[in-house]
Write a protein that holds these residues in place. Structure first.
Motif, PDB file in Angstrom:
ATOM      1  N   ALA A   1       0.827  -1.206   0.000  1.00 45.49           N
ATOM      2  CA  ALA A   1       0.000   0.000   0.000  1.00 45.49           C
ATOM      3  C   ALA A   1       0.860   1.255   0.000  1.00 45.49           C
ATOM      4  CB  ALA A   1      -0.900   0.001   1.224  1.00 45.49           C
TER       5      ALA A   1
ATOM      6  N   THR B   1       1.178  -1.456   6.312  1.00 44.27           N
ATOM      7  CA  THR B   1       2.531  -1.141   5.851  1.00 44.27           C
ATOM      8  C   THR B   1       3.296  -2.398   5.450  1.00 44.27           C
ATOM      9  OG1 THR B   1       3.329  -1.260   8.110  1.00 44.27           O
ATOM     10  CG2 THR B   1       2.747   0.928   7.282  1.00 44.27           C
ATOM     11  N   GLY B   2       2.619  -3.543   5.486  1.00 47.21           N
ATOM     12  CA  GLY B   2       3.297  -4.801   5.165  1.00 47.21           C
ATOM     13  C   GLY B   2       3.245  -5.128   3.685  1.00 47.21           C
ATOM     14  N   MET B   3       3.454  -6.400   3.408  1.00 48.39           N
ATOM     15  CA  MET B   3       3.456  -6.868   2.033  1.00 48.39           C
ATOM     16  C   MET B   3       2.666  -8.169   1.980  1.00 48.39           C
ATOM     17  SD  MET B   3       6.835  -8.055  -0.044  1.00 48.39           S
ATOM     18  CE  MET B   3       7.121  -6.809  -1.273  1.00 48.39           C
TER      19      MET B   3
END
Lengths: 245, 86
Positions: free
Chosen positions: B20, B27-29
């Protein structure tokens, strides 16, 4: 008076508000040229950088006092980092050291011991080792290959050189009692690599950054190193990464 | 429903990733396999859960109820990280 710098093969024009930044960029100042990106910042942009700088300083237990000149240095860096994905470059948090012309990048959260480990390498290799950038190298992806690039923004020890060198391996560093290294795949590495990658504010530039990260994982060796601070740690990490084991 | 425009993706030979931009809370993946990647890609334009199930049923050889359960699970996961615009 405005001046030009070149980092990661890209020229930037800076019209400074304060004295500090020109001195900070020494070693990267170049002749004026036609193909450049202007990264001059306004006093308002400089002030807007303050809170972020304080937050980062608190997280890393550093002084939270910043002069306007120091904040200008951070603001210009951010502007460059926002621009870079458009030309195939992204900003990464890690310590990049080169041996025999090939770069190795150690990455981890601040305070884990990246700089300590790359210092072990410099002790081990002496003149064969070149510090590319001790803290925030730019990574350039060109023709399917990844390169580590020096820049003026090279950490609190100001350790780095104005070079662009091919990356052999990227190593996720963790503290350990003993020294052990493992080869990992991109799935294991990507979440940590992304955590340590500068995230541009625009979705378009972020998408480009993701593509560049994949360019990195596709072209270099990926490792996880558990290490202590003994000289043996450098033997273990170098032997495995050099041979691609 | 649709994937929010702040969520961007990239696919290579090994994996499909979603992250994002901007001040998004997530805020991760997200690392996805092929089918989850398929679902996320189809969410880039306005669609419904049923439509995605139809599209997957055409593409993959699996019982419809298995596909429906998978699609539901992945959409719920995306919803939980704030990636879905209803």
């Amino acid at each position: 008076m405005a001046f030009f710098i070149k980092t990661a093969g890209q020229a930037f024009r800076i019209e400074p508000n304060h004295d500090n930044i020109r001195r900070y960029c020494e070693g990267y100042i170049c002749e004026p040229c036609d193909d450049f990106c202007d990264v001059s910042v306004t006093p308002e942009e400089i002030e807007a950088e303050r809170q972020g700088a304080i937050d980062a300083a608190v997280a890393e237990h550093r002084s939270t006092e910043f002069s306007k000149g120091q904040l200008e240095i951070l603001t210009v860096h951010r502007k460059i980092a926002e621009f870079m994905p458009g030309v195939g470059v992204f900003l990464f948090h890690g310590s990049a050291v080169a041996v025999d012309g090939e770069a190795y990048i150690f990455t981890a959260k601040s305070g884990t011991g990246k700089s300590t480990h790359s210092a072990l390498w410099r002790r081990k290799f002496g003149g064969r080792a070149v510090m590319v950038n001790d803290d925030k190298p730019f990574i350039m992806i060109k023709d399917g290959k990844a390169y580590a690039c020096g820049s003026p923004w090279n950490g609190k020890h100001r350790s780095g050189s104005n070079v662009i060198l091919p990356i052999k391996s990227v190593c996720l560093l963790c503290r350990g009692d003993t020294n052990e290294i493992y080869k990992i795949n991109s799935r294991d590495a990507l979440p940590t690599l992304f955590e340590q990658t500068y995230r541009p504010s625009s979705p378009d530039k972020l998408a480009r950054t993701l593509g560049l990260l994949h360019g990195l994982t596709d072209s270099v060796g990926l490792y996880r190193l558990f290490c202590n601070m003994s000289p043996e740690a450098a033997d273990v990490s170098y032997e495995a990464m050099k041979e691609g084991l | 429903m649709k994937l929010k425009k702040e969520f961007v993706t990239h696919q290579n030979d090994n994996e499909h990733v979603t992250v994002a931009a901007g001040n998004t809370e997530f805020t991760g993946m997200l690392l996805s396999n092929e089918t989850a990647g398929f679902i996320i890609e189809h969410l880039k334009s306005e669609t419904t859960e049923d439509k995605i199930v139809d599209q997957m049923f055409e593409e993959y050889e699996a019982p419809r109820e298995v596909i429906a359960a998978d699609v539901h699970r992945i959409i719920e996961k995306l919803r939980s990280v704030g990636a879905i615009e209803e």
